[in-house]
Design a protein around this motif. Structure first.
Motif, mmCIF file in Angstrom:
data_model
loop_
_atom_site.group_PDB
_atom_site.id
_atom_site.type_symbol
_atom_site.label_atom_id
_atom_site.label_comp_id
_atom_site.label_asym_id
_atom_site.label_seq_id
_atom_site.Cartn_x
_atom_site.Cartn_y
_atom_site.Cartn_z
ATOM 1 N N PRO A 521 -22.206 -0.990 10.184
ATOM 2 C CA PRO A 521 -23.240 -0.969 8.314
ATOM 3 C C PRO A 521 -22.723 -2.561 8.126
ATOM 4 O O PRO A 521 -21.464 -3.020 8.846
ATOM 5 N N ASP A 522 -23.441 -2.956 7.391
ATOM 6 C CA ASP A 522 -23.482 -4.506 6.267
ATOM 7 C C ASP A 522 -21.998 -3.913 5.672
ATOM 8 O O ASP A 522 -21.020 -4.627 5.277
ATOM 9 N N ASP A 523 -21.688 -2.447 5.159
ATOM 10 C CA ASP A 523 -21.504 -2.369 4.084
ATOM 11 C C ASP A 523 -19.232 -2.405 4.781
ATOM 12 O O ASP A 523 -18.534 -1.408 3.452
ATOM 13 N N LEU A 524 -19.352 -1.966 5.878
ATOM 14 C CA LEU A 524 -18.081 -1.538 6.428
ATOM 15 C C LEU A 524 -17.533 -2.918 6.157
ATOM 16 O O LEU A 524 -17.281 -3.903 6.667
ATOM 17 N N ASP A 525 -15.961 -2.628 6.152
ATOM 18 C CA ASP A 525 -15.170 -3.917 5.886
ATOM 19 C C ASP A 525 -14.063 -3.853 6.828
ATOM 20 O O ASP A 525 -14.053 -2.517 7.049
ATOM 21 N N PRO A 526 -13.956 -4.675 7.335
ATOM 22 C CA PRO A 526 -12.876 -5.406 8.543
ATOM 23 C C PRO A 526 -12.055 -4.050 8.544
ATOM 24 O O PRO A 526 -10.534 -4.667 7.049
ATOM 25 N N VAL A 527 -11.219 -3.873 9.544
ATOM 26 C CA VAL A 527 -10.014 -3.370 9.170
ATOM 27 C C VAL A 527 -8.259 -4.240 9.383
ATOM 28 O O VAL A 527 -8.314 -5.647 10.746
ATOM 29 N N GLU A 528 -7.837 -5.019 8.862
ATOM 30 C CA GLU A 528 -6.392 -5.150 7.930
ATOM 31 C C GLU A 528 -5.039 -5.280 9.952
ATOM 32 O O GLU A 528 -5.067 -4.043 8.692
ATOM 33 N N LEU A 529 -5.175 -5.645 10.518
ATOM 34 C CA LEU A 529 -3.746 -5.412 10.750
ATOM 35 C C LEU A 529 -2.565 -5.946 9.968
ATOM 36 O O LEU A 529 -2.529 -7.293 9.895
ATOM 37 N N PRO A 530 -0.968 -5.534 10.586
ATOM 38 C CA PRO A 530 -0.629 -5.561 10.648
ATOM 39 C C PRO A 530 0.332 -7.090 10.621
ATOM 40 O O PRO A 530 -0.103 -7.083 12.321
ATOM 41 N N VAL A 531 0.760 -8.274 9.692
ATOM 42 C CA VAL A 531 0.972 -9.689 10.144
ATOM 43 C C VAL A 531 2.403 -9.390 10.946
ATOM 44 O O VAL A 531 3.510 -8.936 10.286
ATOM 45 N N ALA A 532 1.875 -10.127 12.193
ATOM 46 C CA ALA A 532 3.603 -9.893 12.844
ATOM 47 C C ALA A 532 4.073 -11.504 12.697
ATOM 48 O O ALA A 532 3.137 -12.429 12.461
ATOM 49 N N ASN A 533 5.416 -11.220 12.829
ATOM 50 C CA ASN A 533 5.841 -12.353 12.858
ATOM 51 C C ASN A 533 6.570 -12.562 13.964
ATOM 52 O O ASN A 533 7.880 -12.191 14.002
ATOM 53 N N PRO A 534 5.897 -13.084 15.713
ATOM 54 C CA PRO A 534 7.234 -13.268 16.632
ATOM 55 C C PRO A 534 8.453 -14.514 16.551
ATOM 56 O O PRO A 534 9.658 -13.940 16.627
ATOM 57 N N THR A 535 8.521 -15.397 15.658
ATOM 58 C CA THR A 535 9.446 -15.438 15.267
ATOM 59 C C THR A 535 10.559 -15.099 14.793
ATOM 60 O O THR A 535 11.789 -15.406 15.453
ATOM 61 N N ALA A 536 10.363 -14.645 14.129
ATOM 62 C CA ALA A 536 11.667 -13.806 12.720
ATOM 63 C C ALA A 536 11.875 -12.299 14.313
ATOM 64 O O ALA A 536 13.699 -12.044 14.169
ATOM 65 N N ALA A 635 8.948 -10.886 2.398
ATOM 66 C CA ALA A 635 7.936 -12.338 2.264
ATOM 67 C C ALA A 635 8.558 -12.816 3.761
ATOM 68 O O ALA A 635 7.648 -13.250 4.297
ATOM 69 N N LEU A 636 9.528 -13.650 3.759
ATOM 70 C CA LEU A 636 9.752 -14.564 4.512
ATOM 71 C C LEU A 636 9.886 -14.558 6.016
ATOM 72 O O LEU A 636 9.170 -14.654 6.632
ATOM 73 N N VAL A 637 11.140 -13.200 6.041
ATOM 74 C CA VAL A 637 11.227 -12.389 6.900
ATOM 75 C C VAL A 637 9.932 -11.589 7.882
ATOM 76 O O VAL A 637 9.683 -11.719 9.184
ATOM 77 N N GLU A 638 9.500 -10.955 6.955
ATOM 78 C CA GLU A 638 8.536 -9.705 7.854
ATOM 79 C C GLU A 638 7.637 -11.269 8.193
ATOM 80 O O GLU A 638 6.107 -10.403 9.087
ATOM 81 N N ASP A 639 6.561 -11.425 6.743
ATOM 82 C CA ASP A 639 5.527 -12.253 7.133
ATOM 83 C C ASP A 639 4.622 -14.113 7.172
ATOM 84 O O ASP A 639 4.395 -14.498 7.586
ATOM 85 N N GLY A 640 6.782 -13.824 7.355
ATOM 86 C CA GLY A 640 6.425 -15.649 7.375
ATOM 87 C C GLY A 640 5.834 -16.280 6.550
ATOM 88 O O GLY A 640 5.683 -17.997 6.359
ATOM 89 N N ASP A 641 6.048 -15.726 5.404
ATOM 90 C CA ASP A 641 5.371 -16.532 4.352
ATOM 91 C C ASP A 641 6.780 -17.573 3.195
ATOM 92 O O ASP A 641 7.269 -16.215 2.344
ATOM 93 N N PRO A 642 7.179 -18.422 3.229
ATOM 94 C CA PRO A 642 8.147 -19.028 2.345
ATOM 95 C C PRO A 642 7.692 -19.238 0.585
ATOM 96 O O PRO A 642 8.224 -19.958 0.363
ATOM 97 N N GLY A 643 6.237 -18.753 0.508
ATOM 98 C CA GLY A 643 5.699 -19.693 -1.125
ATOM 99 C C GLY A 643 7.413 -18.780 -2.276
ATOM 100 O O GLY A 643 7.089 -19.692 -2.917
ATOM 101 N N PRO A 644 6.904 -17.263 -1.943
ATOM 102 C CA PRO A 644 7.631 -16.196 -3.209
ATOM 103 C C PRO A 644 9.280 -17.429 -3.263
ATOM 104 O O PRO A 644 9.581 -17.355 -4.365
#
Length: 663
Positions: A521-536, A635-644
């Protein structure tokens, strides 16, 4: 209400003591039955010999039976004698404690004797302290306790030893300690009964005999015999375990019922303090003492620390007024002549029990005062962790940020151990994802992905064979030509070299319960998989391996030599009670990244290391403890996001491009 018998004793106490004696008799019956089984062949041999003497059992057959029975009886008696000798001579397990002489705590001994007189029970023969939040009576009447083999323990010939948790003396008031110890001291009355004492000695001997094969210095033959004796002792222990547990429960009931006549109202309040002391003690050991032990330092006043930790807990929970009134009363540690020396001895024992440090003080194992904790423990821990992190990065071949990114002084400072190097590596995109980027972008734009070119002719031929019509064979029995796989079936992908589907299902196709595919159906939201950080993950694995190598290279505690005296903690390996399970790789990496951030904050932003009584090492920025750094590092270790983390560094004034000082 509990009635009182004609003799003046509490009826409930008589029932508990009677139940304990009944269970003690059951334990002794197990011992008697084992003895009966051991002498049964000898009794049969006596009967056969008596029959031969009287002329009732004569002939060659009876003579053979007598010889066989005699040999069997001798073998069984020798085996039974060996088992009994090992059980009698085995050294029962004894809790490592700090023994208090009466001269070092006269007021405490006087309080315990007065309490025993009020309860009408024998006074304990001695008092000892343990670095734990519990109190109990311990039987030390075994001969091994007087032979000098167990240092620091004194044999008690009449009454058991009263073991008191050292945190109780510093956190509780005198009245609260007396109320908590009342049911424990009341247990000396049933413990003095001969049947209960004999049953306890039998069970303790069985427990020690089970551990006999682990005695160091045994030759192979002796170890084999010890295993056989341990098997017999294990069977007897299994038969008497239930009765022994019920016996101890009866002794506890008897002591509790008798103690209701003494400080019953105060005991209700004191039990609340027992729970608080346990929580504060556990938090102090795991968060504050353990980092110091790992750095080769042991806090010399843990009991003083538990008071500070619980006071801080009361302040955070807005209970400071009630606790301040309570802390104005006389603490139980005033019953000691030298509280500081006793606290230091208990702190060293705690370090040995929970971490496994040596018994002697040395350059690599030294006491540390709470005022020196930030510099001696926190700062050294951060810098050693940061140094280990950069060593692992060097082993992985991670280079500092490229020369094109900085010029002038910034480029010169990037050559050392910088926080920028760590953040850049953890936030970098893996090469595998970069190689798949054009295909992923094509799928997101809705355009078909271009087939990758194969410079190798063998690969091109393999692709041609795989794309041949009518040769798609999958595990679930599909055999259809690619021309038949149109959009009506919900399949829009190409076939790879192995015959599988590279793109799989279209973004609107979902599984149908009947086994087919239907449009979503059109209103089905996509499933968000957990983001991995292979470098970590790679860095965490390398860091875990290095920590394991360092721990394996550390000198182990020396084992007792064969046929020599055992130490104060016996021959068991240290630590006896490890505090924490092994940390995961991600947790270890997060700790090291946090240490690197703290080093950069101390060196470039004027922050200082500090001590939080409930959370251990803390970073003080402007004299205020920082509390939001952990989430930014995760946030940096798990998601690779250095912003915070970058935002926090900018706000705090930390310069990540400048090198930090390492140990």
């Amino acid at each position: 209400m509990y009635g009182v018998s004609g003799t003046g004793s509490v009826v409930g106490e008589e029932m508990g003591a009677r139940a304990a004696r009944v269970r003690a008799h059951a334990v002794l019956r197990v011992r008697g039955r084992a003895l009966g089984v051991a002498v049964l062949p000898a009794a049969a041999a006596v009967v056969l010999y008596a029959g031969g003497v009287t002329g009732h059992m004569t002939g060659a057959g009876w003579d053979t039976a007598r010889w066989l029975t005699t040999v069997l009886a001798l073998v069984v008696l020798l085996a039974a004698a060996a088992v009994a000798l090992v059980i009698a001579r085995a050294r029962p397990a004894v809790t490592p404690t700090v023994e208090l002489a009466e001269t070092s705590a006269p007021d405490l001994y006087r309080m315990v004797r007065d309490l025993a007189d009020r309860l009408g029970v024998p006074a304990p023969s001695a008092i000892a302290l343990t670095p734990d939040c519990d109190s109990w009576l311990e039987d030390r009447t075994h001969p091994a306790h007087a032979s000098g083999r167990t240092a620091g323990l004194r044999r008690s010939t009449d009454a058991p030893v009263l073991v008191i948790g050292s945190p109780f003396l510093w956190w509780m008031r005198v009245g609260e300690l007396r109320a908590v110890l009342a049911p424990v001291v009341a247990g000396t009355a049933p413990s003095a009964h001969p049947d209960i004492a004999a049953a306890r000695r039998f069970v303790q001997g069985l427990d020690a005999a089970v551990a006999a094969p682990r005695t160091p210095g045994l030759d192979p033959a002796s170890r084999l015999g010890a295993h056989a004796i341990a098997s017999v002792a294990r069977v007897l222990l299994r038969l008497s375990r239930g009765h022994a547990a019920e016996m101890e429960r009866g002794v506890a009931v008897a002591g509790s019922e008798r103690a209701q006549a003494v400080d019953y109202g105060i005991r209700i309040v004191a039990q609340e303090q027992v729970g608080l002391a346990y929580a504060g003690w556990d938090r102090l050991l795991t968060r504050v003492a353990l980092p110091a032990w790992r750095m080769g330092r042991w806090p010399s006043s843990l009991d003083v620390g538990v008071v500070a930790a619980l006071t801080e807990l009361s302040r955070r929970d807005r209970l400071a007024e009630g606790f301040a009134t309570r802390l104005g009363e006389r603490p139980a540690c005033d019953l000691l002549e030298e509280p500081g020396a006793v606290d230091e001895a208990a702190s060293l024992l705690a370090a040995r029990l929970f971490h496994g440090g040596p018994a002697e003080v040395g350059p690599d194992w030294a006491p540390v005062d709470w005022s020196q904790y930030p510099e001696e423990v926190v700062d050294r821990k951060w810098r050693s962790d940061a140094a280990r992190l950069h060593q692992v990065l060097d082993e992985l071949g991670v280079l500092p940020p490229g020369p094109g990114t900085r010029t002038g002084p910034a480029r010169a400072t990037a050559d050392g151990p910088t926080l920028t190097r760590v953040m850049t590596h953890l936030s970098s995109r893996p090469e595998a994802d970069a190689g798949m980027a054009p295909e992923a972008e094509a799928q997101q734009d809705g355009t078909p992905a271009a087939r990758p070119s194969h410079p190798d002719p063998a690969d091109a031929e393999a692709d041609a064979d795989a794309d041949a019509p009518g040769e798609l064979d999958s595990a679930d029995g599909l055999s259809r030509a690619p021309s038949d796989l149109d959009a009506s079936d919900g399949l829009s992908g190409d076939l790879d070299a192995s015959g599988g589907l590279t793109d799989g299902l279209s973004d609107r196709a979902v599984d149908d319960p009947s086994g087919g595919l239907v449009d979503a159906p059109d209103d089905l939201d996509p499933v968000e998989l957990p983001v991995a950080n292979p470098t970590a993950d790679t860095l965490a694995a390398a860091l875990t391996a290095r920590v394991a190598r360092e721990e394996a290279a550390m000198p182990a505690a020396p084992a007792p030599a064969p046929h020599t005296a055992a130490g104060p903690l016996g021959g068991d390996p240290l630590p006896l009670f490890p505090l924490q399970p092994p940390r995961t790789g991600r947790d270890l990496l997060a700790d090291h990244v946090t240490a690197m951030v703290c080093c950069a904050a101390v060196d470039t932003a004027g922050a200082t290391p500090g001590l939080d009584w409930l959370d251990g090492p803390a970073l003080l920025v402007g004299g205020v403890r920082n509390t939001d750094l952990t989430a930014r590092v995760l946030a940096l270790v798990e998601d690779g996001d250095p912003g915070p983390l970058s935002a926090w560094l900018t706000e705090t004034g930390v310069r990540p491009e400048k090198p930090v000082r390492l140990v």
